[in-house]
Design an enzyme around this catalytic site. Structure first.
Site, PDB file in Angstrom:
ATOM      1  N   HIS A 113       1.315   4.287  -2.888  1.00  0.00           N
ATOM      2  CA  HIS A 113       0.980   5.791  -2.694  1.00  0.00           C
ATOM      3  C   HIS A 113       2.430   6.690  -2.802  1.00  0.00           C
ATOM      4  O   HIS A 113       2.259   7.643  -3.667  1.00  0.00           O
ATOM      5  CB  HIS A 113       0.341   5.817  -1.751  1.00  0.00           C
ATOM      6  CG  HIS A 113      -1.143   5.678  -1.631  1.00  0.00           C
ATOM      7  ND1 HIS A 113      -1.538   4.543  -1.782  1.00  0.00           N
ATOM      8  CD2 HIS A 113      -2.275   6.505  -1.681  1.00  0.00           C
ATOM      9  CE1 HIS A 113      -2.241   4.374  -1.235  1.00  0.00           C
ATOM     10  NE2 HIS A 113      -3.178   5.938  -1.452  1.00  0.00           N
TER      11      HIS A 113
ATOM     12  N   TRP B 104      -7.276   4.770 -10.647  1.00  0.00           N
ATOM     13  CA  TRP B 104      -6.731   4.168  -9.411  1.00  0.00           C
ATOM     14  C   TRP B 104      -7.458   3.159  -8.088  1.00  0.00           C
ATOM     15  O   TRP B 104      -6.087   2.280  -7.814  1.00  0.00           O
ATOM     16  CB  TRP B 104      -6.568   6.243  -8.478  1.00  0.00           C
ATOM     17  CG  TRP B 104      -5.982   5.518  -7.647  1.00  0.00           C
ATOM     18  CD1 TRP B 104      -6.227   6.043  -6.679  1.00  0.00           C
ATOM     19  CD2 TRP B 104      -4.515   5.465  -7.275  1.00  0.00           C
ATOM     20  NE1 TRP B 104      -5.531   5.826  -5.782  1.00  0.00           N
ATOM     21  CE2 TRP B 104      -4.132   5.253  -5.829  1.00  0.00           C
ATOM     22  CE3 TRP B 104      -3.186   5.320  -8.022  1.00  0.00           C
ATOM     23  CZ2 TRP B 104      -2.386   5.375  -5.330  1.00  0.00           C
ATOM     24  CZ3 TRP B 104      -2.459   5.126  -7.725  1.00  0.00           C
ATOM     25  CH2 TRP B 104      -1.686   5.616  -6.400  1.00  0.00           C
TER      26      TRP B 104
ATOM     27  N   TYR C 242       0.322  -1.237  -0.074  1.00  0.00           N
ATOM     28  CA  TYR C 242       0.341   0.020  -0.086  1.00  0.00           C
ATOM     29  C   TYR C 242       0.558   0.844  -0.139  1.00  0.00           C
ATOM     30  O   TYR C 242       0.954   2.088  -1.035  1.00  0.00           O
ATOM     31  CB  TYR C 242      -0.668  -0.360   1.194  1.00  0.00           C
ATOM     32  CG  TYR C 242      -1.761   1.514   1.467  1.00  0.00           C
ATOM     33  CD1 TYR C 242      -2.607   1.194   0.520  1.00  0.00           C
ATOM     34  CD2 TYR C 242      -1.064   2.203   2.040  1.00  0.00           C
ATOM     35  CE1 TYR C 242      -3.941   2.393   0.560  1.00  0.00           C
ATOM     36  CE2 TYR C 242      -2.207   3.505   2.319  1.00  0.00           C
ATOM     37  CZ  TYR C 242      -3.492   3.659   1.849  1.00  0.00           C
ATOM     38  OH  TYR C 242      -3.949   4.316   1.583  1.00  0.00           O
TER      39      TYR C 242
END
Length: 103
Positions: free
Chosen positions: A21, A75, A17
């Site tokens: 990002h 996204w 994650y």
């Protein structure tokens, strides 16, 4: 106005994650600004796998329209394997109520 929320990571997906990002697509950042979002931060409680996010938004109605943007869907599809999502592949996000603030 500030929006705050919490989400849950899929087990063991914290590093992934964070990696995704760190490589956020520039057009996603631009999209956030186009829908009135700014100053967005996400924090991780590593023990529980809970993500806490907050961002400033100009207007709630304007912000909600981001859900229909094709780029937003793309996204979310990209990061959905790292967090708990609902049947529509949107993050299971719980809004948080502001109880204290200092400028």
């Amino acid at each position: 106005m500030v929006k705050a929320f919490k989400m849950r990571l899929e087990y063991g997906m914290g590093p992934e994650y964070e990696r995704r990002h760190a490589e956020i697509w520039p057009e996603v950042e631009q999209m956030i600004h186009e829908y009135g979002g700014s100053d967005c931060s996400v924090f991780l409680d590593e023990r529980s796998g809970t993500l806490f996010g907050c961002m400033k938004i100009e207007d709630e109605e304007k912000w909600q329209k981001i859900r229909d943007d094709v780029l937003c869907r793309k996204w979310l599809d990209h990061i959905s394997s790292t967090i708990k999502v609902n049947r529509e592949n949107y993050p299971e996000a719980t809004p948080l109520r502001l109880v204290f603030h200092v400028d």
